[in-house]
Write a protein that holds these residues in place. Sequence first.
Motif, mmCIF file in Angstrom:
data_model
loop_
_atom_site.group_PDB
_atom_site.id
_atom_site.type_symbol
_atom_site.label_atom_id
_atom_site.label_comp_id
_atom_site.label_asym_id
_atom_site.label_seq_id
_atom_site.Cartn_x
_atom_site.Cartn_y
_atom_site.Cartn_z
ATOM 1 N N ALA A 915 0.828 -1.197 0.000
ATOM 2 C CA ALA A 915 0.000 0.000 0.000
ATOM 3 C C ALA A 915 0.866 1.251 0.000
ATOM 4 C CB ALA A 915 -0.902 -0.005 1.222
ATOM 5 N N LYS A 916 0.262 2.350 -0.403
ATOM 6 C CA LYS A 916 0.978 3.618 -0.460
ATOM 7 C C LYS A 916 1.298 4.134 0.947
ATOM 8 C CE LYS A 916 0.624 8.086 -2.768
ATOM 9 N NZ LYS A 916 -0.170 8.890 -3.691
ATOM 10 N N PHE A 917 0.415 3.819 1.889
ATOM 11 C CA PHE A 917 0.594 4.340 3.247
ATOM 12 C C PHE A 917 0.728 3.199 4.240
ATOM 13 C CE2 PHE A 917 -1.875 7.467 0.846
ATOM 14 C CZ PHE A 917 -0.987 8.518 0.895
ATOM 15 N N PRO A 918 1.377 3.478 5.383
ATOM 16 C CA PRO A 918 1.639 2.401 6.332
ATOM 17 C C PRO A 918 0.421 2.074 7.181
ATOM 18 C CG PRO A 918 2.552 4.448 7.141
ATOM 19 C CD PRO A 918 2.005 4.729 5.772
ATOM 20 N N LEU A 919 0.688 1.263 8.182
ATOM 21 C CA LEU A 919 -0.324 0.856 9.147
ATOM 22 C C LEU A 919 -0.822 2.085 9.910
ATOM 23 C CD1 LEU A 919 -1.158 -2.006 10.399
ATOM 24 C CD2 LEU A 919 0.564 -1.495 12.131
ATOM 25 N N PRO A 920 -2.137 2.320 9.917
ATOM 26 C CA PRO A 920 -2.607 3.442 10.738
ATOM 27 C C PRO A 920 -2.571 3.072 12.213
ATOM 28 C CG PRO A 920 -4.457 2.391 9.632
ATOM 29 C CD PRO A 920 -3.234 1.669 9.166
ATOM 30 N N ARG A 921 -2.046 3.980 13.029
ATOM 31 C CA ARG A 921 -1.940 3.703 14.467
ATOM 32 C C ARG A 921 -2.452 4.920 15.211
ATOM 33 N NH1 ARG A 921 1.898 0.612 17.149
ATOM 34 N NH2 ARG A 921 2.965 -1.000 15.955
ATOM 35 N N LYS A 922 -3.536 4.754 15.926
ATOM 36 C CA LYS A 922 -4.128 5.892 16.618
ATOM 37 C C LYS A 922 -3.175 6.422 17.694
ATOM 38 C CE LYS A 922 -7.636 8.643 16.906
ATOM 39 N NZ LYS A 922 -8.082 9.415 15.737
ATOM 40 N N SER A 923 -3.069 7.729 17.793
ATOM 41 C CA SER A 923 -2.288 8.408 18.834
ATOM 42 C C SER A 923 -0.824 7.992 18.859
ATOM 43 C CB SER A 923 -2.879 8.164 20.227
ATOM 44 O OG SER A 923 -4.175 8.657 20.301
ATOM 45 N N ASP A 924 -0.343 7.473 17.768
ATOM 46 C CA ASP A 924 1.031 6.988 17.752
ATOM 47 C C ASP A 924 1.671 7.525 16.478
ATOM 48 O OD1 ASP A 924 3.372 5.537 17.542
ATOM 49 O OD2 ASP A 924 2.481 3.737 18.446
ATOM 50 N N GLN A 925 2.652 8.391 16.640
ATOM 51 C CA GLN A 925 3.153 9.102 15.477
ATOM 52 C C GLN A 925 4.307 8.393 14.784
ATOM 53 O OE1 GLN A 925 4.250 12.578 17.912
ATOM 54 N NE2 GLN A 925 6.297 12.388 17.055
ATOM 55 N N ARG A 926 4.612 7.185 15.182
ATOM 56 C CA ARG A 926 5.819 6.536 14.675
ATOM 57 C C ARG A 926 5.856 6.437 13.154
ATOM 58 N NH1 ARG A 926 5.858 0.720 17.146
ATOM 59 N NH2 ARG A 926 4.766 1.746 18.846
ATOM 60 N N ASN A 927 4.681 6.351 12.522
ATOM 61 C CA ASN A 927 4.682 6.173 11.068
ATOM 62 C C ASN A 927 4.578 7.479 10.289
ATOM 63 O OD1 ASN A 927 5.035 3.432 11.144
ATOM 64 N ND2 ASN A 927 2.834 3.000 11.262
ATOM 65 N N VAL A 928 4.492 8.574 11.001
ATOM 66 C CA VAL A 928 4.344 9.859 10.294
ATOM 67 C C VAL A 928 5.441 10.855 10.692
ATOM 68 C CG1 VAL A 928 1.871 9.582 9.956
ATOM 69 C CG2 VAL A 928 2.680 10.762 11.992
ATOM 70 N N ASN A 929 6.542 10.343 11.226
ATOM 71 C CA ASN A 929 7.656 11.231 11.549
ATOM 72 C C ASN A 929 8.200 11.904 10.294
ATOM 73 O OD1 ASN A 929 7.726 10.851 14.295
ATOM 74 N ND2 ASN A 929 9.054 9.058 14.153
ATOM 75 N N THR A 930 8.917 13.019 10.480
ATOM 76 C CA THR A 930 9.496 13.711 9.335
ATOM 77 C C THR A 930 10.459 12.782 8.600
ATOM 78 O OG1 THR A 930 9.311 15.846 10.408
ATOM 79 C CG2 THR A 930 10.849 15.690 8.585
ATOM 80 N N SER A 931 10.048 12.370 7.426
ATOM 81 C CA SER A 931 10.884 11.466 6.638
ATOM 82 C C SER A 931 10.608 11.725 5.176
ATOM 83 C CB SER A 931 10.541 10.014 6.962
ATOM 84 O OG SER A 931 9.285 9.695 6.398
ATOM 85 N N ASP A 932 11.345 11.042 4.333
ATOM 86 C CA ASP A 932 11.124 11.220 2.903
ATOM 87 C C ASP A 932 9.698 10.835 2.492
ATOM 88 O OD1 ASP A 932 11.393 8.506 3.249
ATOM 89 O OD2 ASP A 932 13.256 8.334 2.101
ATOM 90 N N ARG A 933 8.991 10.114 3.363
ATOM 91 C CA ARG A 933 7.601 9.779 3.051
ATOM 92 C C ARG A 933 6.689 10.997 3.050
ATOM 93 N NH1 ARG A 933 6.105 4.852 2.939
ATOM 94 N NH2 ARG A 933 3.979 5.559 3.266
ATOM 95 N N GLN A 934 7.081 12.003 3.807
ATOM 96 C CA GLN A 934 6.241 13.207 3.915
ATOM 97 C C GLN A 934 6.653 14.272 2.899
ATOM 98 O OE1 GLN A 934 4.004 12.591 5.949
ATOM 99 N NE2 GLN A 934 4.888 11.078 7.313
ATOM 100 N N ILE A 935 7.665 13.950 2.115
ATOM 101 C CA ILE A 935 8.157 14.908 1.129
ATOM 102 C C ILE A 935 7.485 14.605 -0.207
ATOM 103 C CG2 ILE A 935 10.197 15.682 -0.131
ATOM 104 C CD1 ILE A 935 10.353 16.545 2.720
#
Lengths: 1011, 529
Positions: A915-935
């Motif tokens: 999938a284009k996006f990772p596992l959604p995790r409520k209240s847990d920011q581990r998958n949305v940290n500033t990385s090339d994924r957000q660029i």
Amino acid sequence: MFEKTYQKLLIAIASVLLFASQSMAQTLVKGTLRSSVDQSPIEGASVLVKGSKTGTQTNAVGQFSISAKPTDQLVISSVGFESRTFSVSDISGALDLQLTPSKSELEDVVVVGYGAQKKITMTSSVSQIKGAELTRRPVSNMQQALQGQAAGLTVLDRGGEPGRTSATMRIRGTTTFSGNSSGNSSPLIIVDGVEQTFFNLNPEDVETISVLKDASSTAIYGSRAANGVILVTTKRGSAGKTTVTYNGYFALQNSTNDPVQMELETYMRYQVLAYNNSGLTVPARFQESSIQAWVSATDRNKYPLPNIWFQNVLRSAPQYSHNISISGGGENSRTRVSLRSSGQDGIAPGYDASIREMRINNDLKISNKLKLSTDLNYRFNYSNSPYRGDAFNFFLHGSLWTVPKYDDGTYGLSPQNNNPLMFLEKSGYNKISTHYLYGTAKLDYEVVKNLTLTGQISGVVNYQEQKAYQNAYSNRDVTTGGSLTVANNLLTEGRSRFTELTTNFLANYQKTIKKHEFRGLLGFSEIYNNGNSISAYRERFYNNDIQSLGQGTNDATKNNGGSDYEFGLRSFFARFNYAYDSKYLLEVNGRYDGSSRFAAENQYSFFPSFSAAWRLSRESFFQKLNLPFNELKLRGSWGQTGNQTVPLYSYYSSLSAGSYTFGGAAVTSFSATSLADRTITWETNTQTDLGIDGTLFNNHWNFSIDYYKKRTEGILLALPLPAVIGFTSSNQNAGIIDNKGWEFTLGYKNNNHKVQYSFLGNFAITTNNVVDLKGSGPFISGSDLDPRYIVAEGVPFNAHWGYKTNGYFQTASEITSYPTIATNTKPGDVKYVDLNNDGKINADDMTVIGNPFPKFTFGLNSEVSYRNFSLNIFFQGAAKVDTRISGALAEMGIFEGFTHQIFAGNYWTPTNTNAKFPLPRKSDQRNVNTSDRQIIDGSYLRLKNIQLTYTLSPEISKKLGIKGANVYTSATNLVTFSKLNEWSLDPEAESGRVTYFPQTRLVTIGANINF
Amino acid sequence: MKQYQTYIAILAFSILTSLSGCKKGVLETLPNDRISSEIYWKTESDARSAVNAIYPSLDAVNLFNLEGVTEIGHTNTTFTAEYNIENGTYDASHSRIQTEWTAGYRGIYLANYLLDNIDKIVTTNTALISQFKGEARTLRAYFYSKLVGLYGDVPLITTNISAADGKAITRTSAKTLWDFIDKELSEASALLPNTYAAADKGRITKGAALALKARANLWAGRYTDAAAAAKQVIDLGVYSLLPEYGKLFSLASENSAEVVLDKQFLTGTVTQNAFSFMGPYSQKSSGSNYVPTKTLVDLFPMKNGKSITDPTSGFDPKNPYLNRDPRLRFTSYLDGDPLPSGILFKPVPGSGGGDEIGKTQYNTTTGFSLKKYCSAEDFAAPGASGLNFILLRYAEVLLTYAEAKIELNQIDATVFDAINKVRTRNDVGLPALASTLTQTELRAAVRLERTIELAFEGWHLFDIRRWKTAETLMPGKVFGLTYYTSAGAPVVVEVPSVDKAFSASKHYLWPVPQKEKTLNPALGQNPGW
């Protein structure tokens, strides 16, 4: 328009002469040839009897005489002018003949610092934009009008808040570090010789704009020119019959991007999954029974949709502008008066702006040697926004599950007690009115032939009133029972003024000795600026309608403040030009600048520049090559400029008042809050530029290529200090930053066919690199959830900084064999790359992940005319630029924000592992940290404007009793090609949370009428 | 030609006029909105203003951050900086590690600035100058004791130094620093008055210097000196406990006889934001940045003095807050408590109120929310409170005295008296300690008393470090209130995604901040970092 006037004039002359000359034998035809632009005699023009070998040339004062029969035709041509054919019968020796300069861009006269030069003899890199290009589309500010118009000028337009600009301009990149906030990387704006505000200048008043890019053209502005200079010349009155012109338009604005929330049921089930993935209890709202109730509900007051702000709050909003200008006069005095009234409503409630403006430009010829210009400009600028300036933040954040407004006029409230519509409509207002007054008097005196003295005195007064009133109000959500009370109404008023006086004194001399042409300029300039401000605050007014400061509660909560400042600049400058045979061109500039911003011993600095050009096309060997060039010029320049925009009194060791209290009474305290450094001085910018200008194929094509390299040294840097000394940093001249790049301009014009076609394109490459921070840094700002930027040696200024990623963890064994950013990592979580291989994922693994400043920028303006119609199409864009999405857009709905529909069905599950996006995790920011994924690649191509114009035929105009008119319709920001479209983001938006006024699309109808 | 000359004259005249319009040249623009350091240090009031400038460096709301990284508090949202410290996932570049260092040395700079320059002032009022010096030296010692408590060895700087010196300075051992602090406070106390007139309430007194000396020596494990200094404070006869614990943190009790040192605020002028920072979410849509944990709540004994774990205590798990030490309710909002807005505090999941756990990410995650300092008086303007922040109060002095004496095993009636005064305050009313308690039992009793009496006042981190109990108290999950399902089953709220961590080999000292070490490698680093 100029050409048309001229054509009419010629026809008129021709018809008059037709009667005067009938059948004559071979006779001596005499004439004087002048340029239609400045009436200067044209020397060396060839005059040929058509179909014969008989010919002659004009002499130094443009005169010629030739024998011809009355039935003959004469072909007159000269380099740089359009060839013309005249019937001998039309010509009388007593009358002047005029040639129009050919349509070569190089023939233009270009406004340069403290003067004007023919583009053909220029040695520096300057782009010129004509006023007509600025008025094709409605703009909220002048920066928008310049977008895409010149190579090397990057305009980032960040949205459409009425009356307040958030656009930034950069000429050839970012040259200093503090530029992000204070605009220190912005170019110097000079209007009619005086530094002025730019953003609300009337585009209809602009004759030309010159963008001065290389050091050769900017060095004459010395210490303020490190970021390039933009020179604006306003329109002046022309002699002849008085003309009255009306220009006006009406436009409708709409938001260009309305992010859409994930569909209700999909969203609710997605949330359940996210809670489960984090091992959290699924809250009541997302229990199955609740989901059923929500999905099947028809009463959206009881079961509101999660997020419909963009769809519900934004609206179409009108924008209009009316301009009337009156121009006329005689030989000795000319005047142009222009009036403007424009207004703009916001696409969100609570926003509006208007401008009322008047300008009078007078030219008075006192004698043949003495000319006086007096200009006066008054502008009233008003803008209003809601008191809560942060409403747009709540379109995406902290406002889920809210009814925008109930039928009874009350508002819904989100679990976090927000409602952006309520903030826009109820919170109060923030009004800013600015009175801007500019006046100048300029005297030109030709002391002796070729020596002109010019004195100019100008004043600018900017007076601003600000009134911000927060309403007291309370609102109860009738469904949820949540309530919000703003108990106190409060008022902040501010007044600020600055006055800037400018004195310029110039001496211009020119002398031509045979083929040697000398020109010199000596100048003196002084600028004195002083300003002050006061502000006052009171609260708890009787009710929201009482808004006068004196009515607020008179107790300890009332407050006031003020400031006072002044600064000055004293400058001496000189320019020397030498040309040999108009072939070898040389220019030297120098400016000696003193600024009050520095300690006495560091106030003055010298900024030199040298440039040279070689007009290859004038060489006989070149002409023999028979290349299709009409003009070809090589040029090069080197020079230095400065940047003086350090905070005032930085060098001054001062104690600041602080506040403390003993026993219930405030006491005075004084302490130093910054470490003063008397050695603070200019930032110095050294620039080298190489360029080629040319025209081809009978001047139908023109091009320009530039390569430049500029280095800014001594950049004022807040160098970190060991905190043990009591201060954490001090400003010092330490940093070095490099910008280099290429600029290409290509134009084509064809006026010889029924269908007339022209285009002008520009393309620029800019690269930026921080060279030296004197061992300090890297300076990293931002966080895991918001864009993280780095200023570090060897990378572009403010590069995106963060983790690199490598897909997702897919299996449990993969997780045990590779470091993870957080414990309890599961398949589907993002795999951050352990760059330094230390077995940990932490800040040491971060690297450059994107470039926030576009490497490539381009614009293409093209026009097709057929009969009475003309179509103008303007594309503009940027490439190799990265945008960091953040806030709710990027967070996948894991916090309490908007969840973009892009995530629907597009995230990791055991059955959707790619999938284009990772596992959604409520209240847990581990998958949305500033990385090339957000660029996200921020490259874009935008149909910035398309305009269709219909020009009334002369017959119709005549019937209507006017001289001429055209009507047009245009669309702005109509189509954008960008990867950011799928994120509903405007590509020009700054990286970061979407908290700003939305970018708008405009559809316009307008008319220009000449009376 | 003559007429041109006239024009030239006009031109020249205008230019000259504009040049001389401002009498001083345009380049000589001296600011009139600030004071130059070169004209300072002439009068008594200069000295007074410079002393006043040190006080804002005292701690206030930021102290809650330090409670949020102990076992009694929790950093409520995952995106707050201290969350990483609580979880042990921080390093030398962590922002809090830097800000505490920076703030401490900023205060030290300001004190040094005064001490370096005050003797330039010519005055006959030498007593006043001495007092100012005493204030500055005491404040400097306060900053140093906090720095040593957090970082161990730190540079000792007693005069303003240049940037170059700052880049070469080395750290002084904690032992030498404690010596310095003790000596400074002894000398400063001799320069200071016992009390001030109303207009100077809040200035450093003799008692403040001595009480800080007691605290510093207790932290340093120098129990004889600690007990002696505490005794000196007691013997001053200036201080006493406020009869009502419940009123300590209210505007009415400011400058009471219990306050030894505080940071002063003034409503509307010099304000703090404890309410908006810490208040329950339902009150102002903000707050609850650090919340009390189950660990803290369970420490409060029953009103009869017995621990809730004691089967004979009478603790009713279904009514967990009934008959408890009244200080519990003064410290934390508990399920069902009335809130300043008039509504009830309802944190239990499913209860539907604005404070329900999980309703928003800002709501309390434990079901407890700080009440101390979140005074109803500040409800209307929660970000602009004028409530003073107490940094050292007489109850601490008493407990310091008792603890030092217990550690010295000099257990006598004065020890019991000191602890019992705190326990038997009018509105606390716990029974006195049994006089039969052993040293070990007394040690436990005084530590418990200190923990609950001073909870969320900022100093617990320093206590669990010097007691060396952090390594056992800290690690593990964070728990909150207990509620009952409709079926009657108890559910203990467990805060998701938190694992408090504490490594004995490393976490008893914070690291030297990364930035400081980069600028000055001579600083070295603490063990384990």
